[in-house]
Enzyme design. Structure first.
Site, mmCIF file in Angstrom:
data_model
loop_
_atom_site.group_PDB
_atom_site.id
_atom_site.type_symbol
_atom_site.label_atom_id
_atom_site.label_comp_id
_atom_site.label_asym_id
_atom_site.label_seq_id
_atom_site.Cartn_x
_atom_site.Cartn_y
_atom_site.Cartn_z
ATOM 1 N N HIS A 166 -67.290 83.908 -61.619
ATOM 2 C CA HIS A 166 -66.923 84.922 -62.620
ATOM 3 C C HIS A 166 -65.456 85.272 -62.423
ATOM 4 O O HIS A 166 -64.780 84.677 -61.562
ATOM 5 C CB HIS A 166 -67.840 86.136 -62.489
ATOM 6 C CG HIS A 166 -67.954 86.679 -61.085
ATOM 7 N ND1 HIS A 166 -66.867 87.169 -60.381
ATOM 8 C CD2 HIS A 166 -69.011 86.769 -60.229
ATOM 9 C CE1 HIS A 166 -67.261 87.581 -59.190
ATOM 10 N NE2 HIS A 166 -68.553 87.329 -59.058
ATOM 11 N N GLY A 220 -70.874 80.218 -55.779
ATOM 12 C CA GLY A 220 -71.040 79.792 -57.165
ATOM 13 C C GLY A 220 -71.415 80.936 -58.077
ATOM 14 O O GLY A 220 -71.243 82.103 -57.725
ATOM 15 N N HIS A 224 -64.089 85.694 -58.853
ATOM 16 C CA HIS A 224 -63.770 84.433 -58.166
ATOM 17 C C HIS A 224 -62.472 83.837 -58.715
ATOM 18 O O HIS A 224 -61.650 83.321 -57.957
ATOM 19 C CB HIS A 224 -64.899 83.413 -58.363
ATOM 20 C CG HIS A 224 -66.225 83.828 -57.805
ATOM 21 N ND1 HIS A 224 -67.313 84.072 -58.610
ATOM 22 C CD2 HIS A 224 -66.648 84.029 -56.529
ATOM 23 C CE1 HIS A 224 -68.352 84.391 -57.846
ATOM 24 N NE2 HIS A 224 -67.980 84.380 -56.579
ATOM 25 N N SER A 259 -69.936 90.939 -60.231
ATOM 26 C CA SER A 259 -70.711 90.268 -59.183
ATOM 27 C C SER A 259 -71.670 89.269 -59.822
ATOM 28 O O SER A 259 -72.170 89.499 -60.924
ATOM 29 C CB SER A 259 -71.518 91.311 -58.400
ATOM 30 O OG SER A 259 -72.551 90.689 -57.660
HETATM 31 P P1 AMP Z 1 -69.698 85.202 -53.492
HETATM 32 O O1 AMP Z 1 -69.754 83.997 -54.363
HETATM 33 O O2 AMP Z 1 -70.377 86.393 -54.064
HETATM 34 O O3 AMP Z 1 -70.082 84.908 -52.057
HETATM 35 O O4 AMP Z 1 -68.171 85.617 -53.435
HETATM 36 C C1 AMP Z 1 -67.178 84.702 -53.070
HETATM 37 C C2 AMP Z 1 -65.892 85.436 -52.848
HETATM 38 O O5 AMP Z 1 -65.502 86.090 -54.059
HETATM 39 C C3 AMP Z 1 -66.006 86.517 -51.767
HETATM 40 O O6 AMP Z 1 -64.828 86.519 -50.978
HETATM 41 C C4 AMP Z 1 -66.133 87.771 -52.585
HETATM 42 O O7 AMP Z 1 -65.664 88.919 -51.917
HETATM 43 C C5 AMP Z 1 -65.250 87.442 -53.777
HETATM 44 N N1 AMP Z 1 -65.614 88.294 -54.910
HETATM 45 C C6 AMP Z 1 -66.852 88.484 -55.438
HETATM 46 N N2 AMP Z 1 -66.806 89.382 -56.446
HETATM 47 C C7 AMP Z 1 -65.514 89.777 -56.536
HETATM 48 C C8 AMP Z 1 -64.822 90.709 -57.372
HETATM 49 N N3 AMP Z 1 -65.450 91.409 -58.310
HETATM 50 N N4 AMP Z 1 -63.492 90.858 -57.190
HETATM 51 C C9 AMP Z 1 -62.839 90.151 -56.234
HETATM 52 N N5 AMP Z 1 -63.431 89.266 -55.421
HETATM 53 C C10 AMP Z 1 -64.748 89.084 -55.562
#
Ligand code: AMP
Length: 283
Positions: A34, A31, A37, A185
């Site tokens: 951004h 969640g 995602h 992020s």
């Molecule tokens: P998270 O919610 O941070 O666990 O991320 C969920 C998914 O989104 C994971 O596979 C991350 O690698 C991907 N993700 C997060 N930030 C980015 C980004 N800046 N660019 C591409 N994928 C991302």
């Protein structure tokens, strides 16, 4: 768009597509969605007939003293982003749904989870591998989408799926960045404006690495030394690691050759940031 909070309801929602032989895509997230995602959702939207986004801040991948409690959980805004991106169903379970009692079964991917973030976050990848296995078993996707931003996670999940013969494909999408180069992020929300500017130095160091490799530099030690110098231009930046590893095995590269992953983890105040680039040295 449907929102499912239970395992039964998300299984029910994907069933119709599966019966028709349609392709089901899963984008696992924690969640605080951004543009990073959204890029994964768009990739899934292109390939798949039914797109599921899971939103779950997984307690088992956080270590003691990490940011599990303060991790942002803007569910309504997330749902709006999913709606706009054309998601078919969101799976947003409570902790008790995913972990109804003491969890006795864990998935551990060996070797790949030892270096880089594995060293600084013991147990993190065990939590990630376990929750992804659970999500794959619950949703039954044909394809799951991950971001290159979390390179070690992507390599680990690819290997998990291969080693355990899970019937799905893993697609890894490129890292989405701010105009400054800073990787987008959910944790960037913790940063002050000054810290955001400082954090852009991480990408500068990564670019310098690419430049050195393109110019023929084959010594990881030289490159890492130069990258550290660039990062240290921000006095408040605490370097956790700067590593150059084989892109598949994640073993330390003795010399720059083939496909290497250049990975950085730093702390700015209490915020931990990671970033990486893949470089094909072609030698
Ligand atoms: P998270 O919610 O941070 O666990 O991320 C969920 C998914 O989104 C994971 O596979 C991350 O690698 C991907 N993700 C997060 N930030 C980015 C980004 N800046 N660019 C591409 N994928 C991302």
């Amino acid at each position: 768009m449907e929102v499912a909070q239970t395992i039964e309801s998300i299984r029910y929602l994907v069933k119709a597509t599966r019966r028709r032989g349609g392709k089901i895509g899963l984008v696992p997230t924690m969640g605080a969605l951004h543009v990073g995602h959204v890029s994964l959702i768009e990739a899934a939207r292109k390939d798949c007939d039914f797109v599921v986004v899971s939103i779950f801040v997984n307690p088992t991948q956080f270590g003691r003293g990490e940011d599990f409690e303060k991790y942002p959980r803007p569910l309504e805004a997330d749902l709006e982003i999913c709606r706009k991106a054309g998601v078919d169903a969101v799976f947003a379970p409570a902790s008790e749904v995913m972990y109804p009692g003491e969890n006795l079964t864990w998935v551990t991917v060996e070797k790949l989870t030892r270096p880089l973030c594995g060293r600084c976050r013991p147990g993190h990848f065990r939590g990630v591998a376990t929750v992804c296995t659970k999500l794959f078993n619950i949703v039954g996707p044909d394809v799951a989408y991950f971001g290159q931003k979390d390179a070690q996670q992507a390599v680990t999940i690819r290997r998990l799926v291969r080693d355990l013969n899970m019937p799905l494909e893993i697609v890894v999408c490129p890292t989405v960045r701010e105009p400054s180069g800073l990787a987008v992020s959910s944790r960037n929300q913790y940063l002050s404006e000054q810290q955001k500017k400082d954090a852009a130095q991480i990408y500068k160091a990564l670019q310098e690495c690419r430049r050195m490799i393109d110019a023929g530099q084959t010594s990881p030690k030289r490159i890492i030394g130069r990258m550290r110098e660039i990062l240290q231009q921000v006095p408040s930046m605490e370097i956790e690691y700067v590593s150059i590893v084989d892109a598949e095995t994640l073993e330390t590269a003795g010399r720059i050759a083939g496909r290497v992953l250049v990975a950085v983890a730093v702390r700015l105040g209490s915020t931990r940031l990671i970033d990486n680039i893949l470089v094909d040295a072609g030698r």
